[in-house]
Design an enzyme around this catalytic site. Sequence first.
Site, PDB file in Angstrom:
ATOM      1  N   GLY A  22       0.971  -1.288  -0.066  1.00  0.00           N
ATOM      2  CA  GLY A  22      -0.100   0.165   0.066  1.00  0.00           C
ATOM      3  C   GLY A  22       0.792   1.311  -0.041  1.00  0.00           C
ATOM      4  N   GLY A  24       0.750   5.856   0.411  1.00  0.00           N
ATOM      5  CA  GLY A  24       0.035   6.912   1.018  1.00  0.00           C
ATOM      6  C   GLY A  24       0.822   8.390   0.218  1.00  0.00           C
ATOM      7  CD  GLN A  25       0.587  14.677   0.482  1.00  0.00           C
ATOM      8  OE1 GLN A  25      -0.199  14.411   1.605  1.00  0.00           O
ATOM      9  NE2 GLN A  25       0.739  15.533  -0.033  1.00  0.00           N
ATOM     10  CG  PHE A  26       4.529  12.894   2.416  1.00  0.00           C
ATOM     11  CD1 PHE A  26       3.512  13.748   3.155  1.00  0.00           C
ATOM     12  CD2 PHE A  26       5.269  13.358   1.360  1.00  0.00           C
ATOM     13  CE1 PHE A  26       3.432  14.982   2.561  1.00  0.00           C
ATOM     14  CE2 PHE A  26       5.090  14.431   0.872  1.00  0.00           C
ATOM     15  CZ  PHE A  26       4.157  15.356   1.362  1.00  0.00           C
ATOM     16  CB  ALA A  27       3.716   6.674   4.338  1.00  0.00           C
ATOM     17  CB  VAL A  29       2.222  -0.098   3.635  1.00  0.00           C
ATOM     18  CG1 VAL A  29       2.226  -1.351   4.578  1.00  0.00           C
ATOM     19  CG2 VAL A  29       1.795   1.406   4.313  1.00  0.00           C
ATOM     20  CE  LYS A  44       2.363   5.607   7.785  1.00  0.00           C
ATOM     21  NZ  LYS A  44       1.177   6.339   8.668  1.00  0.00           N
ATOM     22  CG  ASP A 142      -7.751  10.798   7.241  1.00  0.00           C
ATOM     23  OD1 ASP A 142      -6.455  10.272   6.910  1.00  0.00           O
ATOM     24  OD2 ASP A 142      -8.333  11.081   6.447  1.00  0.00           O
ATOM     25  CE  LYS A 144      -8.241   8.408   4.244  1.00  0.00           C
ATOM     26  NZ  LYS A 144      -8.107   9.234   3.224  1.00  0.00           N
ATOM     27  CG  ASN A 147      -7.165   5.580   6.914  1.00  0.00           C
ATOM     28  OD1 ASN A 147      -6.350   5.166   6.002  1.00  0.00           O
ATOM     29  ND2 ASN A 147      -7.192   6.810   7.308  1.00  0.00           N
ATOM     30  CG  ASP A 162      -3.014   7.003   7.661  1.00  0.00           C
ATOM     31  OD1 ASP A 162      -3.320   7.316   6.516  1.00  0.00           O
ATOM     32  OD2 ASP A 162      -2.287   7.604   8.323  1.00  0.00           O
TER      33      ASP A 162
HETATM   34  C1  LIG Z   1      -0.436   2.615  11.302  1.00  0.00           C
HETATM   35  O1  LIG Z   1      -0.562   3.726  10.237  1.00  0.00           O
HETATM   36  C2  LIG Z   1      -0.583   2.825   9.055  1.00  0.00           C
HETATM   37  C3  LIG Z   1      -0.636   1.210   8.888  1.00  0.00           C
HETATM   38  C4  LIG Z   1      -0.987   0.992   7.761  1.00  0.00           C
HETATM   39  C5  LIG Z   1      -0.917  -0.724   7.574  1.00  0.00           C
HETATM   40  C6  LIG Z   1      -0.597  -1.657   8.591  1.00  0.00           C
HETATM   41  C7  LIG Z   1      -0.677  -2.935   8.589  1.00  0.00           C
HETATM   42  C8  LIG Z   1      -1.125  -3.327   7.267  1.00  0.00           C
HETATM   43  N1  LIG Z   1      -1.379  -4.664   6.824  1.00  0.00           N
HETATM   44  C9  LIG Z   1      -1.970  -4.453   5.758  1.00  0.00           C
HETATM   45  C10 LIG Z   1      -1.952  -3.036   5.325  1.00  0.00           C
HETATM   46  C11 LIG Z   1      -2.561  -2.721   3.924  1.00  0.00           C
HETATM   47  C12 LIG Z   1      -3.199  -3.502   3.149  1.00  0.00           C
HETATM   48  C13 LIG Z   1      -3.746  -2.838   1.957  1.00  0.00           C
HETATM   49  C14 LIG Z   1      -3.887  -1.468   1.840  1.00  0.00           C
HETATM   50  C15 LIG Z   1      -2.901  -0.685   2.766  1.00  0.00           C
HETATM   51  C16 LIG Z   1      -2.951   0.723   2.606  1.00  0.00           C
HETATM   52  O2  LIG Z   1      -1.959   1.187   1.725  1.00  0.00           O
HETATM   53  N2  LIG Z   1      -3.927   1.762   2.494  1.00  0.00           N
HETATM   54  C17 LIG Z   1      -4.509   2.156   3.736  1.00  0.00           C
HETATM   55  C18 LIG Z   1      -5.064   3.588   3.493  1.00  0.00           C
HETATM   56  N3  LIG Z   1      -4.400   4.574   3.130  1.00  0.00           N
HETATM   57  C19 LIG Z   1      -5.155   5.764   2.852  1.00  0.00           C
HETATM   58  C20 LIG Z   1      -3.457   4.858   4.410  1.00  0.00           C
HETATM   59  C21 LIG Z   1      -2.512  -1.270   3.997  1.00  0.00           C
HETATM   60  N4  LIG Z   1      -1.536  -2.546   6.326  1.00  0.00           N
HETATM   61  N5  LIG Z   1      -1.355  -1.220   6.379  1.00  0.00           N
HETATM   62  C22 LIG Z   1      -1.046   1.527   6.579  1.00  0.00           C
HETATM   63  C23 LIG Z   1      -1.000   2.860   6.672  1.00  0.00           C
HETATM   64  C24 LIG Z   1      -0.794   3.613   7.788  1.00  0.00           C
HETATM   65  O3  LIG Z   1      -0.842   4.872   7.801  1.00  0.00           O
END
Ligand SMILES: COc1cc(-c2ccc3ncc(-c4cccc([C@@H](O)NCCN(C)C)c4)n3n2)ccc1O
Length: 286
Positions: A22, A24-27, A29, A44, A142, A144, A147, A162
């Site tokens: 996954g 985001g803007q500055f991250a 995963v 992340k 945030d 939604k 998240n 997030d």
């Molecule tokens: C703690 O903050 C975050 C955790 C995670 C996270 C943590 C564990 C984890 N296991 C699977 C996934 C995952 C699976 C599919 C898409 C994504 C992510 O890119 N989409 C999240 C939405 N986006 C708006 C932050 C993340 N994640 N994502 C992603 C963004 C974060 O800001």
Amino acid sequence: MEGIDYSIQPFESLYEVYEEIGSGQFAVVRRCIEKSSRAEYAAKYIRKRRVATSRRGVPLEAIAREVHVLQTLDKHQNIISLHQVFDNGQHVILVLELVRGGELFEHISERERLSEEEASSFMHQILQGVKHMHFNSIAHLDLKPENVLLLSKNRQHIKLIDFGLSRMLTHAEEVRDIMGTAEFVAPEIVNYEPLCLATDMWAIGVITYILLSGASPFLGDTQQETYNNITAVDYTFDTEDFSGTSDLAKDFISQLLLKDARKRLTVEQSLAHPWIAPQSEEQEEK
Ligand SMILES: COc1cc(-c2ccc3ncc(-c4cccc([C@@H](O)NCCN(C)C)c4)n3n2)ccc1O
């Protein structure tokens, strides 16, 4: 805001890094595996802002805030847990529990809308996570469907993620300068007024509306039109989208989408609302 306790050893010496899951803007995963335990995690990578005047990357103070929030909220069944933190110079790397069910957003998109029982079950869990945050005076700011992650494809167990915009809301200082995703933000965010825990409760109302109808209550053709709809609280339970929806569900939404934040249901009142309350005991134990 105290600093971050980083792990001493380099991230790459302790973890094998695999595919991006996954971004985001500055991250970004990525899936990773801890060499010592062979356990899988989500890494992340948060790009650090190098110069105060730059618009690229995240200021270290904001990263420290997110880490502190994750450490404060740790070990709740509906909130993603933080395992370790590293700094590789260009990024701060948060090693988080990995969940495999994808985003609730995708789950909705595949189905267009959910049954009331499924929607109520998802909202009950989201409210349990928000209750833990609000108990610690933390607002997510945030919330939604993107998240909200599903533990696995066929289980309804969710995890909130997030916390990049989240804030510890003490009475010491006002917070006004947060802007989440347009269609989910409350009127006080659009009007640059002080934010509060009830700002999250507005988003809970928007998410519930979407889960039940597949439509977004305030979404306009432009961002400004969306903001105008929000500040006017201009939404309807369109007969077609809500044809089979119970009055109880509409009442729950109506008690959250209120311009005066003080009048919205609190998270405890939401959990006691009859559309949410009748969850089975095993749901509570998750
Ligand atoms: C703690 O903050 C975050 C955790 C995670 C996270 C943590 C564990 C984890 N296991 C699977 C996934 C995952 C699976 C599919 C898409 C994504 C992510 O890119 N989409 C999240 C939405 N986006 C708006 C932050 C993340 N994640 N994502 C992603 C963004 C974060 O800001």
